[in-house]
Scaffold this motif. Structure first.
Motif, PDB file in Angstrom:
ATOM      1  N   ASN A   7      42.177 -18.953  -1.447  1.00 14.22           N
ATOM      2  CA  ASN A   7      42.985 -17.860  -0.889  1.00 14.22           C
ATOM      3  C   ASN A   7      43.189 -16.750  -1.911  1.00 14.22           C
ATOM      4  N   ILE A   8      43.396 -17.119  -3.162  1.00 17.21           N
ATOM      5  CA  ILE A   8      43.524 -16.108  -4.214  1.00 17.21           C
ATOM      6  C   ILE A   8      42.228 -15.301  -4.298  1.00 17.21           C
ATOM      7  N   VAL A   9      41.113 -16.012  -4.380  1.00 17.06           N
ATOM      8  CA  VAL A   9      39.804 -15.355  -4.516  1.00 17.06           C
ATOM      9  C   VAL A   9      39.515 -14.453  -3.315  1.00 17.06           C
ATOM     10  N   MET A  10      39.885 -14.904  -2.113  1.00 10.26           N
ATOM     11  CA  MET A  10      39.620 -14.106  -0.906  1.00 10.26           C
ATOM     12  C   MET A  10      40.372 -12.771  -0.935  1.00 10.26           C
ATOM     13  N   PHE A  11      41.537 -12.738  -1.542  1.00 11.74           N
ATOM     14  CA  PHE A  11      42.338 -11.512  -1.506  1.00 11.74           C
ATOM     15  C   PHE A  11      42.158 -10.607  -2.724  1.00 11.74           C
ATOM     16  N   VAL A  12      41.449 -11.065  -3.765  1.00 15.10           N
ATOM     17  CA  VAL A  12      41.195 -10.186  -4.916  1.00 15.10           C
ATOM     18  C   VAL A  12      40.436  -8.929  -4.471  1.00 15.10           C
ATOM     19  N   PRO A  13      39.337  -9.048  -3.721  1.00 14.03           N
ATOM     20  CA  PRO A  13      38.638  -7.823  -3.288  1.00 14.03           C
ATOM     21  C   PRO A  13      39.497  -6.938  -2.395  1.00 14.03           C
ATOM     22  N   PHE A  14      40.355  -7.538  -1.576  1.00 10.57           N
ATOM     23  CA  PHE A  14      41.224  -6.739  -0.708  1.00 10.57           C
ATOM     24  C   PHE A  14      42.152  -5.855  -1.540  1.00 10.57           C
ATOM     25  N   ALA A  29      43.405  -0.623  -3.556  1.00 10.57           N
ATOM     26  CA  ALA A  29      43.876   0.203  -4.676  1.00 10.57           C
ATOM     27  C   ALA A  29      42.917   1.359  -4.947  1.00 10.57           C
ATOM     28  N   LEU A  30      41.631   1.129  -4.793  1.00 11.64           N
ATOM     29  CA  LEU A  30      40.655   2.199  -5.022  1.00 11.64           C
ATOM     30  C   LEU A  30      40.704   3.254  -3.926  1.00 11.64           C
ATOM     31  N   VAL A  31      41.034   2.847  -2.726  1.00 13.34           N
ATOM     32  CA  VAL A  31      41.090   3.776  -1.599  1.00 13.34           C
ATOM     33  C   VAL A  31      42.309   4.689  -1.701  1.00 13.34           C
ATOM     34  N   LEU A  90      49.941   6.648  -5.054  1.00 17.03           N
ATOM     35  CA  LEU A  90      50.369   5.737  -3.994  1.00 17.03           C
ATOM     36  C   LEU A  90      49.867   4.312  -4.197  1.00 17.03           C
ATOM     37  N   ARG A  91      49.222   4.074  -5.310  1.00 17.61           N
ATOM     38  CA  ARG A  91      48.621   2.759  -5.568  1.00 17.61           C
ATOM     39  C   ARG A  91      49.660   1.637  -5.549  1.00 17.61           C
ATOM     40  N   ALA A  93      45.505  -5.108 -10.152  1.00 18.21           N
ATOM     41  CA  ALA A  93      45.486  -4.988 -11.619  1.00 18.21           C
ATOM     42  C   ALA A  93      44.076  -4.677 -12.117  1.00 18.21           C
ATOM     43  N   LEU A  94      43.082  -5.339 -11.559  1.00 15.65           N
ATOM     44  CA  LEU A  94      41.692  -5.058 -11.949  1.00 15.65           C
ATOM     45  C   LEU A  94      41.303  -3.619 -11.617  1.00 15.65           C
ATOM     46  N   ALA A  95      41.730  -3.139 -10.460  1.00  9.96           N
ATOM     47  CA  ALA A  95      41.415  -1.766 -10.066  1.00  9.96           C
ATOM     48  C   ALA A  95      42.081  -0.759 -10.998  1.00  9.96           C
TER      49      ALA A  95
END
Length: 171
Positions: free
Chosen positions: A80-87, A92-94, A99-100, A144-146
Motif C-alpha cells: 500500500n505504501i509503494v502503491m501511493f508513492v507515485p500518486f 505534487a508535480l502537477v 499549493l504543493r 517528499a521525493l517530488a
C-alpha cells in the motif's frame, strides 16, 4: 538570448516551467489514479485466489534473509505504501509549488474515500484504517521525493540559465 526569455527567467528567478514536464505529470497521474481505482475498487480483493503465490513470495523473501516477522500483513502494508508513492509524487508535480502542501490533505482524503467506498459498496471488500495510514505514508513519501526532485531541477535550471546569460553577455 531573447529579452522575453531573459525577463521571464529573471522575474521568477528561474526559467519558466516546462510544459512537457507538466503535461507528462498530468497524464501519468491520471493513469496512476486509474491503476489505483482498478486495484482498490474491484469487487474481489487482489489476493483472492492468489494466496499461494503470495505465500511463495514470502517464502522466497524469508529464505533470502527477510525476517519471519515480515508476514502477509507487513507485505500488504508495504504494498500500500509503494502503491501511493507515485500518486503523491505525481500529484505534487502537477500542483504549483505554492499549493504543493495540498498533497498532505489530498492523499489521506483520497485513500479514505477509497476505503469508505470498499466498505459501503463492495461486498467482498472492507475498508481499513491501516490501509489509509499506509497509503498516506506512501503518498507523503512521494511528496517528499517530488519536493527534493523539483529543488534539484530548479537549482540545475538556474545554473544553466545563469551560464547562458553569462555567455550571451560576452557575445
Amino acid at each position: 538570448m531573447s529579452d522575453h526569455v531573459r525577463a521571464t527567467a529573471d522575474a521568477a528567478g528561474a526559467p519558466p516551467a516546462s510544459r512537457l514536464r507538466v503535461v507528462s505529470a498530468v497524464v501519468l497521474l491520471a493513469a496512476w489514479i486509474a491503476v489505483i481505482l482498478i486495484l482498490t475498487l474491484r469487487p474481489a480483493p487482489v489476493t483472492e485466489g492468489n494466496m499461494g503465490g503470495i505465500d511463495r513470495v514470502l517464502s522466497v523473501a524469508h529464505d533470502a534473509g527477510v525476517p519471519d516477522a515480515f508476514n502477509y500483513h507487513a507485505l500488504e502494508f508495504t504494498a500500500n505504501i509503494v502503491m501511493f508513492v507515485p500518486f503523491g509524487f505525481l500529484l505534487a508535480l502537477v500542483l504549483p509549488s505554492r499549493l504543493r502542501w495540498l498533497v498532505l490533505l489530498a492523499v489521506p482524503t483520497f485513500s479514505g474515500a477509497l476505503e469508505l467506498s470498499q466498505s459501503l459498496f463492495l461486498e467482498k471488500r472492507s475498508g481499513n484504517i491501516g490501509d489509509v495510514l499506509s497509503n498516506t505514508l506512501g503518498g507523503w513519501l512521494g511528496l517528499a521525493l517530488a519536493v527534493v526532485l523539483v529543488a534539484l531541477i530548479h537549482a540545475r535550471d538556474k545554473r544553466v540559465v545563469s551560464r547562458a546569460f553569462w555567455f550571451a553577455d560576452r557575445g
